[in-house]
Design a protein around this motif. Structure first.
Motif, PDB file in Angstrom:
ATOM      1  N   ALA A  44     -21.651  64.929  20.045  1.00 56.81           N
ATOM      2  CA  ALA A  44     -21.987  65.447  18.723  1.00 56.81           C
ATOM      3  C   ALA A  44     -23.493  65.646  18.642  1.00 56.81           C
ATOM      4  O   ALA A  44     -24.261  64.945  19.298  1.00 56.81           O
ATOM      5  CB  ALA A  44     -21.527  64.484  17.631  1.00 56.81           C
ATOM      6  N   TYR A  45     -23.918  66.608  17.831  1.00 59.82           N
ATOM      7  CA  TYR A  45     -25.348  66.865  17.673  1.00 59.82           C
ATOM      8  C   TYR A  45     -26.039  65.657  17.046  1.00 59.82           C
ATOM      9  O   TYR A  45     -27.189  65.370  17.344  1.00 59.82           O
ATOM     10  CB  TYR A  45     -25.538  68.104  16.799  1.00 59.82           C
ATOM     11  N   PHE A  46     -25.318  64.946  16.204  1.00 58.81           N
ATOM     12  CA  PHE A  46     -25.837  63.715  15.615  1.00 58.81           C
ATOM     13  C   PHE A  46     -25.357  62.528  16.442  1.00 58.81           C
ATOM     14  O   PHE A  46     -24.219  62.506  16.915  1.00 58.81           O
ATOM     15  CB  PHE A  46     -25.376  63.568  14.171  1.00 58.81           C
ATOM     16  N   GLY A  47     -26.242  61.546  16.613  1.00 59.67           N
ATOM     17  CA  GLY A  47     -25.859  60.347  17.333  1.00 59.67           C
ATOM     18  C   GLY A  47     -24.899  59.526  16.484  1.00 59.67           C
ATOM     19  O   GLY A  47     -25.292  58.969  15.462  1.00 59.67           O
ATOM     20  N   LEU A  48     -23.636  59.450  16.898  1.00 59.60           N
ATOM     21  CA  LEU A  48     -22.622  58.833  16.049  1.00 59.60           C
ATOM     22  C   LEU A  48     -22.845  57.327  15.884  1.00 59.60           C
ATOM     23  O   LEU A  48     -22.829  56.806  14.765  1.00 59.60           O
ATOM     24  CB  LEU A  48     -21.231  59.125  16.615  1.00 59.60           C
ATOM     25  N   GLU A  49     -23.035  56.630  16.980  1.00 59.76           N
ATOM     26  CA  GLU A  49     -23.251  55.188  16.868  1.00 59.76           C
ATOM     27  C   GLU A  49     -24.548  54.888  16.116  1.00 59.76           C
ATOM     28  O   GLU A  49     -24.596  53.999  15.259  1.00 59.76           O
ATOM     29  CB  GLU A  49     -23.279  54.543  18.251  1.00 59.76           C
ATOM     30  N   PHE A  50     -25.594  55.649  16.429  1.00 58.75           N
ATOM     31  CA  PHE A  50     -26.880  55.419  15.776  1.00 58.75           C
ATOM     32  C   PHE A  50     -26.784  55.698  14.272  1.00 58.75           C
ATOM     33  O   PHE A  50     -27.280  54.917  13.451  1.00 58.75           O
ATOM     34  CB  PHE A  50     -27.947  56.311  16.400  1.00 58.75           C
ATOM     35  N   SER A  51     -26.129  56.803  13.897  1.00 58.54           N
ATOM     36  CA  SER A  51     -26.072  57.211  12.496  1.00 58.54           C
ATOM     37  C   SER A  51     -25.130  56.361  11.661  1.00 58.54           C
ATOM     38  O   SER A  51     -25.431  56.045  10.501  1.00 58.54           O
ATOM     39  CB  SER A  51     -25.632  58.678  12.401  1.00 58.54           C
ATOM     40  N   TYR A  52     -23.983  55.997  12.240  1.00 57.17           N
ATOM     41  CA  TYR A  52     -22.939  55.360  11.444  1.00 57.17           C
ATOM     42  C   TYR A  52     -22.823  53.854  11.664  1.00 57.17           C
ATOM     43  O   TYR A  52     -22.053  53.197  10.967  1.00 57.17           O
ATOM     44  CB  TYR A  52     -21.595  56.041  11.712  1.00 57.17           C
ATOM     45  N   PHE A  65     -18.117  82.418  14.281  1.00 56.66           N
ATOM     46  CA  PHE A  65     -16.655  82.485  14.275  1.00 56.66           C
ATOM     47  C   PHE A  65     -16.054  82.876  15.631  1.00 56.66           C
ATOM     48  O   PHE A  65     -15.036  82.298  16.032  1.00 56.66           O
ATOM     49  CB  PHE A  65     -16.159  83.444  13.192  1.00 56.66           C
ATOM     50  N   PRO A  66     -16.635  83.824  16.382  1.00 57.49           N
ATOM     51  CA  PRO A  66     -16.048  84.118  17.700  1.00 57.49           C
ATOM     52  C   PRO A  66     -15.980  82.889  18.603  1.00 57.49           C
ATOM     53  O   PRO A  66     -14.990  82.701  19.327  1.00 57.49           O
ATOM     54  CB  PRO A  66     -16.991  85.189  18.269  1.00 57.49           C
ATOM     55  N   MET A  67     -16.994  82.039  18.561  1.00 62.07           N
ATOM     56  CA  MET A  67     -16.964  80.815  19.362  1.00 62.07           C
ATOM     57  C   MET A  67     -15.922  79.835  18.835  1.00 62.07           C
ATOM     58  O   MET A  67     -15.226  79.170  19.610  1.00 62.07           O
ATOM     59  CB  MET A  67     -18.357  80.163  19.373  1.00 62.07           C
ATOM     60  N   LEU A  80     -17.912  72.657  16.447  1.00 62.33           N
ATOM     61  CA  LEU A  80     -18.781  72.983  17.580  1.00 62.33           C
ATOM     62  C   LEU A  80     -19.929  71.979  17.745  1.00 62.33           C
ATOM     63  O   LEU A  80     -20.466  71.844  18.841  1.00 62.33           O
ATOM     64  CB  LEU A  80     -19.367  74.399  17.493  1.00 62.33           C
ATOM     65  N   LEU A  81     -20.308  71.287  16.668  1.00 61.81           N
ATOM     66  CA  LEU A  81     -21.399  70.316  16.755  1.00 61.81           C
ATOM     67  C   LEU A  81     -20.904  68.875  16.780  1.00 61.81           C
ATOM     68  O   LEU A  81     -21.686  67.954  16.987  1.00 61.81           O
ATOM     69  CB  LEU A  81     -22.379  70.497  15.592  1.00 61.81           C
ATOM     70  N   PHE A  82     -19.616  68.682  16.543  1.00 59.37           N
ATOM     71  CA  PHE A  82     -18.974  67.364  16.580  1.00 59.37           C
ATOM     72  C   PHE A  82     -17.674  67.483  17.356  1.00 59.37           C
ATOM     73  O   PHE A  82     -17.048  68.555  17.380  1.00 59.37           O
ATOM     74  CB  PHE A  82     -18.617  66.882  15.168  1.00 59.37           C
ATOM     75  N   PRO A  83     -17.220  66.393  17.932  1.00 52.35           N
ATOM     76  CA  PRO A  83     -15.850  66.370  18.430  1.00 52.35           C
ATOM     77  C   PRO A  83     -14.901  66.202  17.246  1.00 52.35           C
ATOM     78  O   PRO A  83     -15.321  65.863  16.134  1.00 52.35           O
ATOM     79  CB  PRO A  83     -15.821  65.120  19.320  1.00 52.35           C
ATOM     80  N   THR A  84     -13.633  66.461  17.472  1.00 56.31           N
ATOM     81  CA  THR A  84     -12.633  66.138  16.459  1.00 56.31           C
ATOM     82  C   THR A  84     -12.607  64.617  16.265  1.00 56.31           C
ATOM     83  O   THR A  84     -12.647  63.865  17.228  1.00 56.31           O
ATOM     84  CB  THR A  84     -11.250  66.636  16.910  1.00 56.31           C
ATOM     85  N   ILE A  85     -12.572  64.190  15.017  1.00 55.39           N
ATOM     86  CA  ILE A  85     -12.545  62.759  14.694  1.00 55.39           C
ATOM     87  C   ILE A  85     -11.130  62.389  14.252  1.00 55.39           C
ATOM     88  O   ILE A  85     -10.580  63.004  13.330  1.00 55.39           O
ATOM     89  CB  ILE A  85     -13.544  62.408  13.569  1.00 55.39           C
TER      90      ILE A  85
END
Length: 286
Positions: A82-90, A199-201, A147-152
């Motif tokens: 993810a573009y954001f650090g998940l462990e760091f942010s949450y 959207f194409p991506m 595109l900036l995160f995995p599916t959660i």
């Protein structure tokens, strides 16, 4: 009679909403009976419900330029994706660096919901935000930009950002029984959303999920129509809409601290200007 607060998302642009909510706290306004938000709208909004004024301002001005918080390196990290650090942010920030007041949040007597988008159905779902949950998967899911995160996954269901399906969930507030609603937007009143250039991506990345692709294809049109309906309803007097006059070009991943501070300040002064109108709306006939 039931009061509601609706918070639009917008990643770091949501610092405007944080300023509005900080003004509500400083002004001693009553808490709403029901709070719902999308993406950063509710991720920031829980600090309002925990009564931690300026916590979000401190967060973004301290960590916006910290690569642990956001940056391509996080996206390329196979453990993060993810573009954001998940462990760091949450986890790291709320647990250690900028502690979140779980006790006060837990004491909030109202209902708190976050909008998420079910990747399989393409539909919005409205999940209760747990009062004590680390990491908070519901907040991760509502913020999970395609595109900036995995599916959660939450309870075995795959979710992405609630803004894909219901970016301004004012209708949900009325469905939940609210009749006096404040809606905080993160775009100017004159804003019109254009078709998503990514959207194409998205169509390629989610080709196995046609319902989600269709939701993304119609996203701009649905967003614009929702705003038109909201502004019409505002004229009837049971909705109060607060929107920035100028977002100062602030992006979802803004790193310019002066822009972030200025947009928070615009939100704060907007909240102060309308504070008595909000008080009157939330306390009438009570």
């Amino acid at each position: 009679m039931k009061t509601g607060l609706v918070l639009e998302g917008g990643a770091l642009r949501t610092i405007f909403s944080a300023g509005v909510c900080d003004a509500f706290l400083d002004g001693g306004l009553p808490m709403p009976d029901y709070t719902i938000g999308v993406s950063a709208g509710i991720a920031y909004g829980v600090s309002y419900l925990s009564k931690q004024s300026r916590r979000n301002l401190t967060l973004v001005t301290t960590y916006a330029n910290d690569p642990r918080y956001m940056g391509v390196r996080n996206l390329l990290d196979r453990r993060n994706r993810a573009y954001f650090g998940l462990e760091f942010s949450y986890e790291t920030i709320p647990e250690r660096l900028l502690p979140f007041d779980y006790d006060t949040f837990d004491a909030y007597p109202g209902t708190v919901e976050a909008v998420v988008t079910n990747v399989e159905t393409g539909q919005a779902e409205y999940l209760p935000v747990p009062r004590r949950d680390s990491p908070n998967l519901v907040l991760e899911a509502t913020c999970a930009l395609p595109l900036l995160f995995p599916t959660i996954e939450v309870d075995g269901r795959p979710y992405l950002d609630g803004g894909c399906s219901d970016p301004i969930p004012w209708k949900r507030a009325f469905e939940a029984g609210c009749d006096r609603v404040v809606v905080v937007l993160t775009r100017e009143r004159s804003y019109q959303k254009d078709a998503d250039r990514s959207f194409p991506m998205i169509r390629r990345a989610f080709r196995r999920h046609p319902a989600f692709v269709e939701t993304m294809r119609t996203r701009a049109a649905r967003y614009n129509e929702s705003r038109r309906e909201l502004f019409r309803l505002e004229q009837e007097g049971n909705v109060l809409v607060i929107a920035p006059e100028d977002t100062l070009g602030c992006s979802r991943t803004e790193r310019d601290l002066e822009i972030l501070r200025a947009l928070w300040q615009e939100g704060y002064f907007s909240g102060r200007r309308c504070a008595e109108d909000v008080r009157a709306l939330w306390t009438k006939d009570s």
